[in-house]
Design a protein around this motif. Structure first.
Motif, PDB file in Angstrom:
ATOM      1  N   THR A  77     -21.884 -44.718 -28.408  1.00 50.96           N
ATOM      2  CA  THR A  77     -20.607 -44.330 -27.816  1.00 50.96           C
ATOM      3  C   THR A  77     -19.935 -43.171 -28.555  1.00 50.96           C
ATOM      4  O   THR A  77     -19.497 -42.204 -27.950  1.00 50.96           O
ATOM      5  N   GLN A  78     -19.868 -43.250 -29.895  1.00 50.66           N
ATOM      6  CA  GLN A  78     -19.115 -42.231 -30.631  1.00 50.66           C
ATOM      7  C   GLN A  78     -19.739 -40.843 -30.489  1.00 50.66           C
ATOM      8  O   GLN A  78     -19.058 -39.829 -30.617  1.00 50.66           O
ATOM      9  N   TYR A  79     -21.040 -40.796 -30.231  1.00 51.78           N
ATOM     10  CA  TYR A  79     -21.708 -39.508 -30.040  1.00 51.78           C
ATOM     11  C   TYR A  79     -21.677 -39.094 -28.574  1.00 51.78           C
ATOM     12  O   TYR A  79     -21.174 -38.035 -28.223  1.00 51.78           O
ATOM     13  N   ALA A  80     -22.216 -39.953 -27.709  1.00 54.72           N
ATOM     14  CA  ALA A  80     -22.428 -39.565 -26.306  1.00 54.72           C
ATOM     15  C   ALA A  80     -21.120 -39.436 -25.537  1.00 54.72           C
ATOM     16  O   ALA A  80     -20.932 -38.505 -24.751  1.00 54.72           O
ATOM     17  N   ARG A  81     -20.192 -40.370 -25.741  1.00 51.22           N
ATOM     18  CA  ARG A  81     -18.967 -40.307 -24.943  1.00 51.22           C
ATOM     19  C   ARG A  81     -18.048 -39.193 -25.432  1.00 51.22           C
ATOM     20  O   ARG A  81     -17.421 -38.489 -24.640  1.00 51.22           O
ATOM     21  N   ASN A  82     -17.963 -39.018 -26.734  1.00 53.80           N
ATOM     22  CA  ASN A  82     -17.202 -37.879 -27.241  1.00 53.80           C
ATOM     23  C   ASN A  82     -17.772 -36.563 -26.739  1.00 53.80           C
ATOM     24  O   ASN A  82     -17.045 -35.614 -26.463  1.00 53.80           O
ATOM     25  N   ALA A  83     -19.113 -36.508 -26.605  1.00 51.10           N
ATOM     26  CA  ALA A  83     -19.756 -35.290 -26.099  1.00 51.10           C
ATOM     27  C   ALA A  83     -19.361 -35.014 -24.651  1.00 51.10           C
ATOM     28  O   ALA A  83     -19.140 -33.866 -24.257  1.00 51.10           O
ATOM     29  N   ILE A  84     -19.248 -36.068 -23.843  1.00 54.33           N
ATOM     30  CA  ILE A  84     -18.832 -35.883 -22.443  1.00 54.33           C
ATOM     31  C   ILE A  84     -17.432 -35.280 -22.394  1.00 54.33           C
ATOM     32  O   ILE A  84     -17.181 -34.305 -21.679  1.00 54.33           O
ATOM     33  N   PHE A  85     -16.509 -35.854 -23.146  1.00 53.89           N
ATOM     34  CA  PHE A  85     -15.114 -35.419 -23.039  1.00 53.89           C
ATOM     35  C   PHE A  85     -14.829 -34.098 -23.753  1.00 53.89           C
ATOM     36  O   PHE A  85     -13.951 -33.349 -23.332  1.00 53.89           O
ATOM     37  N   SER A  86     -15.573 -33.816 -24.805  1.00 54.69           N
ATOM     38  CA  SER A  86     -15.340 -32.552 -25.518  1.00 54.69           C
ATOM     39  C   SER A  86     -16.152 -31.403 -24.934  1.00 54.69           C
ATOM     40  O   SER A  86     -15.804 -30.236 -25.110  1.00 54.69           O
ATOM     41  N   GLY A  87     -17.270 -31.742 -24.243  1.00 55.12           N
ATOM     42  CA  GLY A  87     -18.175 -30.682 -23.784  1.00 55.12           C
ATOM     43  C   GLY A  87     -18.916 -30.032 -24.937  1.00 55.12           C
ATOM     44  O   GLY A  87     -19.422 -28.917 -24.819  1.00 55.12           O
TER      45      GLY A  87
END
Length: 517
Positions: free
Chosen positions: A270-280
């Motif tokens: 979550t901390q990698y993949a979901r942050n990547a979605i929201f930050s681009g």
């Protein structure tokens, strides 16, 4: 045949003698009567497998008789036969859960088809499905040895899910075992593919799949419109097969306009993949550009505290600051109900984003709670539990309101999860991260064959905690276990759902766009 007992109710039963003889030649047992009242008496005394019921009879009508039959024997299939094509009769009969609806004059083959459909359906479907999968098995096996593109793997995985769902209700353990072995083999080959290709996706952006950090810009933004509000729901930890399990519920309210698989970045956490979605952005860029928002594995504090800020920064970077938007994270039932109560206030937004954490909580609680372990002992049970939760969740109420208010709906996730079964020994120092499907730290010792190692995390755009830090990712259904207290650890975590590593289930995940019906 099979000692199937039919009750045929019609006030002109004598005219149906040829049909009855036809069925008796096919070894069906047919009992006849001429009124609804007589039918209800007979049903009280005798067990029937199916009833053919005339709608237009003197005394009790067919519809009245139908309602009485359903009160006495709710699961007895009733086939309504009528001269009338009036819509209200059809609707009334269908609303009363008839098994079939035939218009007079009926011919013997229509009757036979209705019997097959209602009494032999599960056997016929089972035989046909098994036969079709046996044919498809050879093709999948051939594809497995040849597939070498990210599109090819996404297609193959969806094919495996399709057959898994087809075989789900068939009591053929042999077929299920064959499919499970194909999934295991697929994950073995997929692990080799990712090991070989993953790093190159960042160098050759034109030949890379849609991934976590490109999803918003490439797939969400083109769907946004000033003329229609958009609801983006990110259900944490949602596998493709789990999406398929509750898709039929959603399609009562929405029609699907597109569904694509995309790839979660590594680690599939979550901390990698979901942050990547929201930050681009990839994690190494988040660490560099937003040091106050990004936390590494061993840093103190929550790792997903700043998704709203990451989203804000991405919208600004994309020149979309004019969009009116809101962000909500739902981590418990109370927060979900509050969102339901206030949802109407979002109708003037261009974009409303909801992160819904239930599936993630379910997978973690499966590890912690024996009762959930029992309820989700395998993928079929895990899907069923997800479906049951969804049908009774505030999330479904939100989706129903969104449909009424005319929202476009986008459903996606950050990563999937896999049922782990095989321990893989790993040794690291006390600063090594704790996740069971990946580790980051210095001086890691591991089983080469069972993990993918990234000795220089920068090559795959991950941050390094120190100059000598590396990452390892478990492949297939392996989970990483330390040698000390090994047996207790292994028995505690085996057959639990974990994420962070490399598997089809964790990496290939759904992005679905729907329009209100």
């Amino acid at each position: 045949m099979n000692n199937i007992n039919i009750l045929w109710v019609d006030d002109e039963i004598d005219l149906l003698k040829p049909h009855i003889l036809f069925l008796e030649k096919k070894q069906y047992n047919v009992t006849t009567c001429q009124s609804g009242t007589e039918a209800l008496e007979i049903i009280g005394d005798t067990n029937f497998d199916i009833v053919f019921l005339d709608e237009n009879m003197p005394g009790l009508t067919g519809l009245e008789t139908l309602n009485e039959i359903k009160e006495k024997r709710a699961n007895l299939p009733v086939v309504m036969i009528t001269k009338s094509e009036e819509e209200y009769i059809m609707e009334e009969a269908i609303g009363s859960k008839i098994a079939d609806y035939l218009i007079k004059p009926v011919n013997p083959n229509q009757i036979l088809l209705s019997l097959k459909k209602n009494l032999d359906l599960s056997r016929l479907v089972s035989e046909k499905t098994t036969s079709n999968y046996q044919q498809e098995f050879r093709k999948i096996a051939m594809d497995l040895s040849m597939v070498n593109t990210f599109d090819g793997w996404a297609e193959l995985y969806q094919k495996l899910i399709y057959w898994e769902l087809q075989l789900e209700d068939i009591e053929d353990i042999g077929m299920t075992e064959i499919l499970e072995s194909q999934k295991t083999e697929a994950n073995l080959q997929f692990g080799k593919f990712i090991e070989k290709e993953y790093a190159s996706w960042f160098d050759h952006k034109n030949d890379a799949p849609i991934m976590s950090h490109t999803l918003f810009k490439d797939k969400v933004v083109p769907e946004l419109s000033k003329n229609q509000p958009t609801l983006l729901i990110v259900v944490d930890n949602l596998r493709f097969d789990q999406w398929k399990s509750f898709e039929p519920t959603i399609t009562n309210y929405y029609k699907k306009t597109s569904e694509i698989p995309f790839y979660s970045i590594l680690p599939t956490a979550t901390q990698y993949a979901r942050n990547a979605i929201f930050s681009g952005l990839m994690p190494s860029d988040m660490e560099k550009l937003f040091p106050k928002y990004w936390k590494n594995d061993t840093d103190e504090g929550g790792k997903n505290m700043f998704e709203a800020e990451f989203l804000e920064a991405q919208l600004k970077r994309l020149g979309l600051t004019h969009l009116k938007h809101d962000y909500f994270k739902i981590t418990n039932l109370k927060a979900g109900k509050k969102l339901v109560d206030n949802f109407k206030s979002l109708k003037d937004n261009d974009l409303s984003v909801i992160v819904y954490n239930f599936v993630d909580m379910l997978s973690h609680s499966k590890t912690e709670m024996e009762v959930v372990k029992e309820l989700a002992s395998n993928d079929k049970a895990y899907r069923s539990l997800t479906q049951s939760w969804f049908k009774n969740s505030p999330l479904l109420e939100v989706i129903q309101q969104a449909q009424q208010l005319g929202f476009k709906l986008i459903i996606t996730t950050d990563h999937g999860t896999i049922n782990v079964g095989s321990p893989s020994k790993v040794i690291g120092d006390r600063d090594t991260s704790l996740n069971l499907r990946y580790k980051t730290g210095r001086s890691l010792t591991y089983q080469d064959r069972e993990v993918m190692a990234a000795k220089d995390p920068r090559e795959i755009h991950l941050p390094s905690m120190s100059m000598s830090s590396s990452f390892i990712f478990a492949k297939g259904d392996y989970f990483l276990a330390y040698p000390n207290n090994y047996n207790h650890y292994v028995s505690y975590y085996r057959n639990t759902y974990q994420h962070g590593g490399i598997s089809l289930e964790e990496m290939i995940i759904p992005f679905v766009v729907l329009e209100p019906k």
